[in-house]
Design a protein around this motif. Structure first.
Motif, PDB file in Angstrom:
ATOM      1  N   MET A 223       0.798  -1.226   0.000  1.00  0.00           N
ATOM      2  CA  MET A 223       0.000   0.000   0.000  1.00  0.00           C
ATOM      3  C   MET A 223       0.838   1.288   0.000  1.00  0.00           C
ATOM      4  O   MET A 223       0.483   2.233  -0.693  1.00  0.00           O
ATOM      5  N   PRO A 224       1.933   1.416   0.747  1.00  0.00           N
ATOM      6  CA  PRO A 224       2.699   2.669   0.729  1.00  0.00           C
ATOM      7  C   PRO A 224       3.233   3.041  -0.654  1.00  0.00           C
ATOM      8  O   PRO A 224       3.428   4.228  -0.948  1.00  0.00           O
ATOM      9  N   ASN A 225       3.434   2.065  -1.517  1.00  0.00           N
ATOM     10  CA  ASN A 225       3.905   2.363  -2.869  1.00  0.00           C
ATOM     11  C   ASN A 225       2.830   3.046  -3.712  1.00  0.00           C
ATOM     12  O   ASN A 225       3.136   3.747  -4.671  1.00  0.00           O
ATOM     13  N   PHE A 226       1.581   2.843  -3.362  1.00  0.00           N
ATOM     14  CA  PHE A 226       0.481   3.383  -4.148  1.00  0.00           C
ATOM     15  C   PHE A 226       0.103   4.813  -3.750  1.00  0.00           C
ATOM     16  O   PHE A 226      -0.554   5.525  -4.501  1.00  0.00           O
ATOM     17  N   VAL A 227       0.491   5.249  -2.555  1.00  0.00           N
ATOM     18  CA  VAL A 227       0.038   6.527  -2.013  1.00  0.00           C
ATOM     19  C   VAL A 227       0.481   7.736  -2.845  1.00  0.00           C
ATOM     20  O   VAL A 227      -0.348   8.599  -3.161  1.00  0.00           O
ATOM     21  N   PRO A 228       1.754   7.881  -3.226  1.00  0.00           N
ATOM     22  CA  PRO A 228       2.140   9.089  -3.974  1.00  0.00           C
ATOM     23  C   PRO A 228       1.402   9.245  -5.305  1.00  0.00           C
ATOM     24  O   PRO A 228       0.928  10.347  -5.628  1.00  0.00           O
ATOM     25  N   PHE A 229       1.291   8.167  -6.066  1.00  0.00           N
ATOM     26  CA  PHE A 229       0.585   8.237  -7.348  1.00  0.00           C
ATOM     27  C   PHE A 229      -0.890   8.601  -7.154  1.00  0.00           C
ATOM     28  O   PHE A 229      -1.436   9.438  -7.859  1.00  0.00           O
ATOM     29  N   THR A 230      -1.498   7.942  -6.175  1.00  0.00           N
ATOM     30  CA  THR A 230      -2.918   8.187  -5.922  1.00  0.00           C
ATOM     31  C   THR A 230      -3.148   9.642  -5.502  1.00  0.00           C
ATOM     32  O   THR A 230      -4.081  10.298  -5.986  1.00  0.00           O
ATOM     33  N   PHE A 231      -2.297  10.168  -4.633  1.00  0.00           N
ATOM     34  CA  PHE A 231      -2.440  11.548  -4.185  1.00  0.00           C
ATOM     35  C   PHE A 231      -2.286  12.532  -5.347  1.00  0.00           C
ATOM     36  O   PHE A 231      -3.102  13.438  -5.531  1.00  0.00           O
ATOM     37  N   GLU A 232      -1.254  12.354  -6.155  1.00  0.00           N
ATOM     38  CA  GLU A 232      -0.995  13.281  -7.254  1.00  0.00           C
ATOM     39  C   GLU A 232      -2.114  13.263  -8.293  1.00  0.00           C
ATOM     40  O   GLU A 232      -2.525  14.306  -8.799  1.00  0.00           O
ATOM     41  N   TRP A 233      -2.611  12.089  -8.628  1.00  0.00           N
ATOM     42  CA  TRP A 233      -3.676  12.019  -9.629  1.00  0.00           C
ATOM     43  C   TRP A 233      -5.014  12.523  -9.076  1.00  0.00           C
ATOM     44  O   TRP A 233      -5.839  13.038  -9.830  1.00  0.00           O
ATOM     45  N   THR A 234      -5.203  12.409  -7.777  1.00  0.00           N
ATOM     46  CA  THR A 234      -6.397  12.996  -7.169  1.00  0.00           C
ATOM     47  C   THR A 234      -6.381  14.505  -7.350  1.00  0.00           C
ATOM     48  O   THR A 234      -7.383  15.111  -7.758  1.00  0.00           O
ATOM     49  N   ILE A 235      -5.240  15.132  -7.075  1.00  0.00           N
ATOM     50  CA  ILE A 235      -5.107  16.582  -7.243  1.00  0.00           C
ATOM     51  C   ILE A 235      -5.245  16.964  -8.720  1.00  0.00           C
ATOM     52  O   ILE A 235      -5.915  17.949  -9.063  1.00  0.00           O
ATOM     53  N   LEU A 236      -4.631  16.203  -9.611  1.00  0.00           N
ATOM     54  CA  LEU A 236      -4.669  16.508 -11.041  1.00  0.00           C
ATOM     55  C   LEU A 236      -6.102  16.451 -11.582  1.00  0.00           C
ATOM     56  O   LEU A 236      -6.547  17.382 -12.269  1.00  0.00           O
ATOM     57  N   PHE A 237      -6.825  15.387 -11.279  1.00  0.00           N
ATOM     58  CA  PHE A 237      -8.199  15.258 -11.761  1.00  0.00           C
ATOM     59  C   PHE A 237      -9.097  16.338 -11.172  1.00  0.00           C
ATOM     60  O   PHE A 237      -9.974  16.871 -11.854  1.00  0.00           O
ATOM     61  N   THR A 238      -8.883  16.670  -9.900  1.00  0.00           N
ATOM     62  CA  THR A 238      -9.693  17.716  -9.272  1.00  0.00           C
ATOM     63  C   THR A 238      -9.451  19.059  -9.942  1.00  0.00           C
ATOM     64  O   THR A 238     -10.396  19.794 -10.245  1.00  0.00           O
ATOM     65  N   ALA A 239      -8.190  19.402 -10.198  1.00  0.00           N
ATOM     66  CA  ALA A 239      -7.873  20.692 -10.809  1.00  0.00           C
ATOM     67  C   ALA A 239      -8.457  20.799 -12.215  1.00  0.00           C
ATOM     68  O   ALA A 239      -9.146  21.777 -12.539  1.00  0.00           O
ATOM     69  N   PHE A 240      -8.215  19.814 -13.051  1.00  0.00           N
ATOM     70  CA  PHE A 240      -8.740  19.868 -14.417  1.00  0.00           C
ATOM     71  C   PHE A 240     -10.268  19.779 -14.439  1.00  0.00           C
ATOM     72  O   PHE A 240     -10.927  20.451 -15.235  1.00  0.00           O
ATOM     73  N   GLY A 241     -10.829  18.964 -13.574  1.00  0.00           N
ATOM     74  CA  GLY A 241     -12.275  18.858 -13.505  1.00  0.00           C
ATOM     75  C   GLY A 241     -12.934  20.157 -13.078  1.00  0.00           C
ATOM     76  O   GLY A 241     -13.974  20.548 -13.609  1.00  0.00           O
ATOM     77  N   MET A 242     -12.324  20.864 -12.141  1.00  0.00           N
ATOM     78  CA  MET A 242     -12.895  22.135 -11.691  1.00  0.00           C
ATOM     79  C   MET A 242     -12.778  23.212 -12.761  1.00  0.00           C
ATOM     80  O   MET A 242     -13.662  24.062 -12.894  1.00  0.00           O
ATOM     81  N   VAL A 243     -11.708  23.205 -13.536  1.00  0.00           N
ATOM     82  CA  VAL A 243     -11.593  24.161 -14.638  1.00  0.00           C
ATOM     83  C   VAL A 243     -12.696  23.914 -15.668  1.00  0.00           C
ATOM     84  O   VAL A 243     -13.369  24.841 -16.122  1.00  0.00           O
ATOM     85  N   LEU A 244     -12.890  22.653 -16.034  1.00  0.00           N
ATOM     86  CA  LEU A 244     -13.952  22.323 -16.984  1.00  0.00           C
ATOM     87  C   LEU A 244     -15.340  22.644 -16.413  1.00  0.00           C
ATOM     88  O   LEU A 244     -16.205  23.148 -17.137  1.00  0.00           O
ATOM     89  N   THR A 245     -15.545  22.396 -15.134  1.00  0.00           N
ATOM     90  CA  THR A 245     -16.816  22.721 -14.497  1.00  0.00           C
ATOM     91  C   THR A 245     -17.054  24.228 -14.500  1.00  0.00           C
ATOM     92  O   THR A 245     -18.169  24.690 -14.746  1.00  0.00           O
ATOM     93  N   PHE A 246     -16.001  25.009 -14.241  1.00  0.00           N
ATOM     94  CA  PHE A 246     -16.130  26.466 -14.265  1.00  0.00           C
ATOM     95  C   PHE A 246     -16.532  26.950 -15.648  1.00  0.00           C
ATOM     96  O   PHE A 246     -17.436  27.767 -15.785  1.00  0.00           O
ATOM     97  N   PHE A 247     -15.858  26.457 -16.680  1.00  0.00           N
ATOM     98  CA  PHE A 247     -16.200  26.867 -18.047  1.00  0.00           C
ATOM     99  C   PHE A 247     -17.630  26.463 -18.398  1.00  0.00           C
ATOM    100  O   PHE A 247     -18.362  27.220 -19.034  1.00  0.00           O
ATOM    101  N   PHE A 248     -18.040  25.276 -17.996  1.00  0.00           N
ATOM    102  CA  PHE A 248     -19.390  24.805 -18.295  1.00  0.00           C
ATOM    103  C   PHE A 248     -20.445  25.631 -17.549  1.00  0.00           C
ATOM    104  O   PHE A 248     -21.462  26.013 -18.127  1.00  0.00           O
ATOM    105  N   ALA A 249     -20.205  25.914 -16.279  1.00  0.00           N
ATOM    106  CA  ALA A 249     -21.201  26.614 -15.461  1.00  0.00           C
ATOM    107  C   ALA A 249     -21.347  28.084 -15.844  1.00  0.00           C
ATOM    108  O   ALA A 249     -22.434  28.644 -15.761  1.00  0.00           O
TER     109      ALA A 249
END
Length: 178
Positions: free
Chosen positions: A93-119
């Motif tokens: 499990m400790p090997n998975f934490v850095p990747f999971t954390f970084e992709w969580t932030i990446l998807f949130t940032a890009f998703g919020m930009v797209l949501t802002f443009f859509f809204a």
């Protein structure tokens, strides 16, 4: 039937505009929107604007990012290409934490930009549209939909009593910068 779509009341002072909002609400005149060149604290509560749901969208995008990368890394390191490195288990499990954390932030940032443009309908390349160009500079504007049951003369009278400097009857939905 009138071709007027919106009645705009332009104010010089934010306090006068807030008084105008109160007068219109006391007379049951529905307000379409308010445009100001600066933030005015408490105006959302006065207009009855609902709490934003962007936090829920951010949470969903974060969960999606974490699920996607966790699935990819799990499939790659456990099923597709397991490697024995120093006797460690394939599913550490400790090997998975850095990747999971970084992709969580990446998807949130890009998703919020797209949501802002859509809204907000502010897609790149689209000309911004405003009711009155001076609302971005020095005027405080109350926009009232003219399709309501209240006569236009009564709305104009209420806006003048509240201290409106100028009252406009817009025939188009927006004034474009072009």
């Amino acid at each position: 039937m009138s071709s007027t779509k919106y009645i705009l009341g332009c104010f010089d002072d934010p306090d006068l505009m807030l008084d105008g909002i109160s007068k219109l609400q006391k007379n049951s005149v529905p307000i379409y929107d308010v445009y100001t060149p600066m933030p005015i604290h408490g105006i959302e509560a006065k207009l009855g604007v609902k709490e934003s749901r962007l936090g829920y969208a951010a949470f969903c995008f974060g969960c999606l990012g974490a699920t996607v990368i966790f699935s990819i890394v799990y499939y790659t390191l456990v099923h597709d290409w397991p490697m024995n490195i120093g006797g460690k288990p394939n599913f550490a499990m400790p090997n998975f934490v850095p990747f999971t954390f970084e992709w969580t932030i990446l998807f949130t940032a890009f998703g919020m930009v797209l949501t802002f443009f859509f809204a907000t309908h502010l897609f790149p390349g689209r000309a911004p549209r405003v009711m009155d160009l001076r609302a971005t500079d020095d005027r405080f504007v109350i926009a009232i939909s003219a399709k309501g049951n209240t006569p236009h003369d009564d709305i104009t009278r209420l806006l003048k009593e509240a201290g409106a400097v100028e009252i406009k009857h817009n025939e188009r939905k927006y004034v474009s910068y072009e």
